[in-house]
Design an enzyme around this catalytic site. Sequence first.
Site, PDB file in Angstrom:
ATOM      1  CE1 TYR A  36      -4.096  -1.246  -0.799  1.00 43.22           C
ATOM      2  CE2 TYR A  36      -4.742  -0.360   1.524  1.00 43.22           C
ATOM      3  CZ  TYR A  36      -4.994  -0.704   0.193  1.00 43.22           C
ATOM      4  OH  TYR A  36      -6.275  -0.931   0.044  1.00 43.22           O
ATOM      5  CE  LYS A  92       5.568 -17.648   1.447  1.00 39.77           C
ATOM      6  NZ  LYS A  92       5.724 -19.026   1.716  1.00 39.77           N
ATOM      7  CG  ASP A 100       2.990 -20.756   2.914  1.00 37.62           C
ATOM      8  OD1 ASP A 100       3.065 -20.409   3.935  1.00 37.62           O
ATOM      9  OD2 ASP A 100       3.657 -21.507   2.071  1.00 37.62           O
ATOM     10  CG  ASP A 117      -5.662  -7.305  -0.766  1.00 35.94           C
ATOM     11  OD1 ASP A 117      -7.102  -7.256  -0.593  1.00 35.94           O
ATOM     12  OD2 ASP A 117      -5.302  -7.095  -1.795  1.00 35.94           O
TER      13      ASP A 117
END
Length: 425
Positions: A161, A231, A288, A312
């Site tokens: 963003y 992640k 994930d 998101d």
Amino acid sequence: MQFDNVDVPEQGEPIEVVDEENDELDIPETPIIPIIHGDGIGKDVGPAAQKVLEAAANATGRDIAWMRVYAGESAHERYGEDIHLPDDTVNAIDKFRVAIKGPLTTPVGAGFRSLNVALRQTLDFYANVRPTYYLDGVPSPMKAPEEMDMVTFRENTEDVYAGIEWEEGTEEVEQVRDFVEDEMGFDETMHDGPIGIGIKPITEFGSKRLVRKAIDYALEHDRDKVTLVHKGNIMKFTEGQFSEWGMEVADEEYPDDEVFAAPDSLWETQDEIDIPEDAVMVEERLADAMLQWMQLRTDEFDIMAMPNLNGDYLSDAAGAQIGGLGIAPGANFGDARVLAEPVHGSAPKRAGQNMANPTAMILSGRLMFDYMGWKDAADLVGEAVEETISSGKVTYDLERQLEDAEKLGTDEYTEEIIANIEKLS
Ligand code: NAP
């Protein structure tokens, strides 16, 4: 404060800040609340939500002095040509602290990426919050959708963003490539030829205030767990660092018997760790894996706090598990301020036809009431919506997925919810 093109309602009082850092507001009995109805189906769902929220406020002995403000197409019509986000609107949301908006169409080629992003960034709404819970009667692709009761906290100002990226073919992108290869030593990493490059900033300040917000929410709402989703196995110095800073907040800023920062090994040894009773546990998970666990072990998760891009993906996936866009509420939190808004957009092909489902915007208002401490009004809204849907009276989007449901227009569905508010109060 002066407003040029909108009126401040005379009968209401402004919400005042008592303690900005600790999110404390003084809410009068008739607060002034700015509302943007929105573009496209916003013209249907905005007034519908306004009516339902007012009915719930009245039923619990209060009132709302709505201050209609404008953005997007309605601002353009009212303020003239190139104005899509007037100062009046930004100033009203800034001054009155608690506001609600419908969806806005992003004008193509108007020189900015999105009105929503502009509004969130100008007023520093740094946490995008989406509660995802099952409403009885809503069609869902899951076997046990009722197990879903999560709230996602998505960082709203940095990561992707921040929008720091360079287009292929520009002088700038080649300058950045030269710098990364020659100065920073990544000379074997990028393929030759056209390239696009972006930068992913994650700061200590941005990460910590987001995680703090999520933990405070968990404490206030009697939740058991906050999961930091990242992640960091691949992006060690951005996503991994987000998680480390988040765990520092849990470890250093709260007493252990209130907030327990779980060690890395928790997943394998969960049974052997002595977690203080009643403490909120803060743990971390890889993004994930989280996407599958959310479906396979839905009931194990509670609050999730994430950098922007993970948020998101995960919040949309969570929304799909309980019935999708027409019912998914949201809100943007800053320090002692909130801007509630549905997750969906302006769905232009459904606009102005008395068709759209106003539930998402109504439930965004529920979240706003909850933030204001109007818990009884918030619960009443939730119960009345659930009562309406479970009786089989729904808008077209749910009706087409259900057998034996009755299809109502936006207005009739809204009246049905208001009747249930009156019945339940
Ligand atoms: P969208 O407006 O969310 O609509 C996509 C589809 O979802 C609709 O065609 C409709 O499906 C269904 N839907 C969404 N909201 C619904 C509701 N309340 N009731 C019933 N069905 C609903 O997504 P989009 O078409 O990609 O975006 C349109 C515009 O909205 C764009 O300008 C986009 O930038 C903007 N947008 C704004 C926001 C925001 O203001 N926060 C968020 C997202 C997008 P069916 O037609 O199949 O029934």
